[in-house]
Design a protein around this motif. Structure first.
Motif, mmCIF file in Angstrom:
data_model
loop_
_atom_site.group_PDB
_atom_site.id
_atom_site.type_symbol
_atom_site.label_atom_id
_atom_site.label_comp_id
_atom_site.label_asym_id
_atom_site.label_seq_id
_atom_site.Cartn_x
_atom_site.Cartn_y
_atom_site.Cartn_z
ATOM 1 N N ALA A 121 0.836 -1.202 0.000
ATOM 2 C CA ALA A 121 0.000 0.000 0.000
ATOM 3 C C ALA A 121 0.874 1.256 0.000
ATOM 4 O O ALA A 121 0.575 2.238 -0.700
ATOM 5 C CB ALA A 121 -0.926 -0.005 1.217
ATOM 6 N N PHE A 122 1.957 1.223 0.774
ATOM 7 C CA PHE A 122 2.881 2.359 0.792
ATOM 8 C C PHE A 122 3.535 2.541 -0.574
ATOM 9 O O PHE A 122 3.719 3.672 -1.047
ATOM 10 C CB PHE A 122 3.959 2.138 1.858
ATOM 11 C CG PHE A 122 4.968 3.251 1.946
ATOM 12 C CD1 PHE A 122 4.621 4.482 2.476
ATOM 13 C CD2 PHE A 122 6.258 3.058 1.475
ATOM 14 C CE1 PHE A 122 5.559 5.512 2.539
ATOM 15 C CE2 PHE A 122 7.196 4.066 1.541
ATOM 16 C CZ PHE A 122 6.846 5.310 2.074
ATOM 17 N N PHE A 125 1.082 4.227 -2.719
ATOM 18 C CA PHE A 125 0.922 5.616 -2.275
ATOM 19 C C PHE A 125 2.034 6.498 -2.838
ATOM 20 O O PHE A 125 1.776 7.575 -3.379
ATOM 21 C CB PHE A 125 0.925 5.666 -0.746
ATOM 22 C CG PHE A 125 1.083 7.053 -0.182
ATOM 23 C CD1 PHE A 125 0.032 7.948 -0.215
ATOM 24 C CD2 PHE A 125 2.296 7.450 0.372
ATOM 25 C CE1 PHE A 125 0.177 9.241 0.301
ATOM 26 C CE2 PHE A 125 2.452 8.726 0.883
ATOM 27 C CZ PHE A 125 1.386 9.627 0.851
ATOM 28 N N CYS A 129 1.100 9.305 -5.458
ATOM 29 C CA CYS A 129 1.055 10.633 -4.835
ATOM 30 C C CYS A 129 2.362 11.407 -4.956
ATOM 31 O O CYS A 129 2.360 12.643 -4.902
ATOM 32 C CB CYS A 129 0.672 10.500 -3.355
ATOM 33 S SG CYS A 129 -0.968 9.778 -3.100
ATOM 34 N N LEU A 215 -3.827 1.665 8.494
ATOM 35 C CA LEU A 215 -2.854 2.392 7.668
ATOM 36 C C LEU A 215 -3.091 2.148 6.172
ATOM 37 O O LEU A 215 -2.899 3.052 5.353
ATOM 38 C CB LEU A 215 -1.436 1.994 8.063
ATOM 39 C CG LEU A 215 -0.980 2.439 9.456
ATOM 40 C CD1 LEU A 215 0.409 1.908 9.763
ATOM 41 C CD2 LEU A 215 -1.025 3.951 9.590
ATOM 42 N N ILE A 216 -3.496 0.933 5.824
ATOM 43 C CA ILE A 216 -3.825 0.647 4.418
ATOM 44 C C ILE A 216 -5.020 1.499 3.986
ATOM 45 O O ILE A 216 -5.022 2.090 2.892
ATOM 46 C CB ILE A 216 -4.124 -0.854 4.229
ATOM 47 C CG1 ILE A 216 -2.839 -1.667 4.375
ATOM 48 C CG2 ILE A 216 -4.745 -1.110 2.849
ATOM 49 C CD1 ILE A 216 -3.069 -3.173 4.413
ATOM 50 N N SER A 219 -3.907 5.050 3.553
ATOM 51 C CA SER A 219 -3.131 5.246 2.321
ATOM 52 C C SER A 219 -4.049 5.364 1.117
ATOM 53 O O SER A 219 -3.796 6.184 0.220
ATOM 54 C CB SER A 219 -2.140 4.096 2.127
ATOM 55 O OG SER A 219 -2.816 2.886 1.835
ATOM 56 N N TYR A 220 -5.132 4.607 1.100
ATOM 57 C CA TYR A 220 -6.045 4.681 -0.041
ATOM 58 C C TYR A 220 -6.926 5.920 -0.007
ATOM 59 O O TYR A 220 -7.359 6.406 -1.064
ATOM 60 C CB TYR A 220 -6.874 3.405 -0.148
ATOM 61 C CG TYR A 220 -6.152 2.348 -0.951
ATOM 62 C CD1 TYR A 220 -6.041 2.456 -2.334
ATOM 63 C CD2 TYR A 220 -5.522 1.290 -0.320
ATOM 64 C CE1 TYR A 220 -5.346 1.518 -3.069
ATOM 65 C CE2 TYR A 220 -4.817 0.339 -1.058
ATOM 66 C CZ TYR A 220 -4.728 0.469 -2.427
ATOM 67 O OH TYR A 220 -4.027 -0.440 -3.163
ATOM 68 N N LEU A 222 -5.713 8.789 0.933
ATOM 69 C CA LEU A 222 -4.789 9.769 0.347
ATOM 70 C C LEU A 222 -4.608 9.542 -1.154
ATOM 71 O O LEU A 222 -4.499 10.500 -1.925
ATOM 72 C CB LEU A 222 -3.442 9.692 1.062
ATOM 73 C CG LEU A 222 -3.459 10.048 2.557
ATOM 74 C CD1 LEU A 222 -2.088 9.804 3.185
ATOM 75 C CD2 LEU A 222 -3.894 11.487 2.763
ATOM 76 N N ILE A 223 -4.585 8.272 -1.555
ATOM 77 C CA ILE A 223 -4.458 7.957 -2.984
ATOM 78 C C ILE A 223 -5.674 8.464 -3.751
ATOM 79 O O ILE A 223 -5.551 9.087 -4.811
ATOM 80 C CB ILE A 223 -4.279 6.438 -3.189
ATOM 81 C CG1 ILE A 223 -2.871 6.010 -2.748
ATOM 82 C CG2 ILE A 223 -4.507 6.058 -4.653
ATOM 83 C CD1 ILE A 223 -2.663 4.509 -2.733
ATOM 84 N N CYS A 243 -4.002 -0.040 -8.760
ATOM 85 C CA CYS A 243 -4.301 -0.421 -7.375
ATOM 86 C C CYS A 243 -5.283 -1.586 -7.266
ATOM 87 O O CYS A 243 -5.488 -2.107 -6.164
ATOM 88 C CB CYS A 243 -4.887 0.768 -6.612
ATOM 89 S SG CYS A 243 -3.822 2.220 -6.534
#
Length: 314
Positions: A121-122, A125, A129, A215-216, A219-220, A222-223, A243
């Protein structure tokens, strides 16, 4: 399921369960399970092979995918012997020490897979991003360190958990609900106080899979915010398409895990076969589906597999 008298059998022995009520059909039931194991082992083995041998796949995204395939292979191999042993020869007996060892690998690889999904996921991201910094953020040395941290994190918490389990006394029926040793399942058979074990086990789950899932999700969020700021619909579609495979892998990992946890905590009156089926889905579906998803949805992986099998036709 035959009745086991607690006065006859040693506390150091447990009895695994196949499909309750269908013991006479275990030989036939083993066929689909064998097929699932073959697909999982061959699929994840192929993913690892193509990533190692194809220099075009020596990129951060595929390094993390190779880690995912490695953990899926570990999960399959952790249950292969006991599950097929039950179906083929009714080998239900397992020693307490062997049970502890199996738990270590099952839960260890499960926590590692959760960590790998977070790392992936990171990766997505940063790629979406902040693409200009992708190569400088996800360097080979940092990926190696991340892999080492994933292994340490996935195993360190299990040592005290299993040591706490070894201190318990077992004076009830020694029949487990699954075809493999699962910590909550074993813990329920103890006749001593398990509050510490339960609390520590819950704390580990929250600090690993719980935090990882949050956190996953973050991250999505923010994505999605970053992708929606892109003016071109074509660019948005392209960004989201990168993704899809990872989102699918996250879903097929966390949904069975949550389902199994809910059944263990709130499904006391559920039929025995419900526990068994969900437990088998929990450990077999992700290793089976992940290589299929990434082979179908990821063009580079698909081309690399075809290149190996078809050579000049590609």
């Amino acid at each position: 399921m035959p009745f086991f008298n607690q006065s006859i059998f040693s506390p150091a022995v447990f009895f695994l369960t196949g499909i309750p009520g269908l013991e006479i059909s275990h030989a036939w039931i083993s066929i689909p399970f064998c097929c699932l194991y073959v697909v999982a082992l061959s699929g994840n083995g192929m993913i690892l092979f193509v990533i190692i041998t194809q220099s075009s796949l020596h990129q951060p995204m595929y390094y993390f995918l190779s880690m995912l395939s490695f953990t899926d292979l570990g999960l399959c191999l952790s249950t292969l012997v006991t599950m097929l042993g039950i179906f083929w020869s009714n080998a239900t007996e397992i020693s307490f020490d062997a049970c502890i060892s199996q738990m270590f690998f099952i839960h260890g690889f499960t926590f590692m897979e959760s960590s790998v999904l977070l790392a992936m996921a990171f990766d997505r991201f940063v790629a979406i991003c902040n693409p200009l910094r992708y190569a400088t953020v996800l360097t080979n040395s940092r990926i190696i360190k991340a892999g080492f941290a994933i292994v340490v994190r996935g195993t360190a918490a299990l040592v005290p958990l299993l040591l706490l389990l070894k201190r318990l006394s077992f004076c009830r029926s020694h029949v487990l609900h699954h075809s493999y040793c699962f910590h909550p399942d074993v813990m329920k058979l103890s006749c001593t106080d398990t509050k510490i074990n339960s609390a520590f086990g819950l704390a580990i789950v929250i600090s690993t899979a719980g935090i990882d899932s949050v956190l996953i999700l973050l991250s999505y969020v923010l994505i999605i915010r970053s992708v929606l700021s892109i003016a071109s619909p074509e660019e948005q579609k392209k960004a989201f398409s990168t993704c899809v495979s990872h989102i699918s892998a996250v879903a097929i990992f966390y949904i069975p895990m949550i389902s199994l946890s809910l059944v263990h905590r709130f499904g006391k009156h559920a039929p025995p076969y419900v526990h068994t089926l969900i437990a088998n889905v929990y450990l077999l579906i992700p290793p089976v589906m992940n290589p299929i998803i990434y082979s179908v949805k990821t063009k580079q992986i698909r081309k690399a597999v075809l290149k190996i099998f078809l050579y000049k036709r590609v």
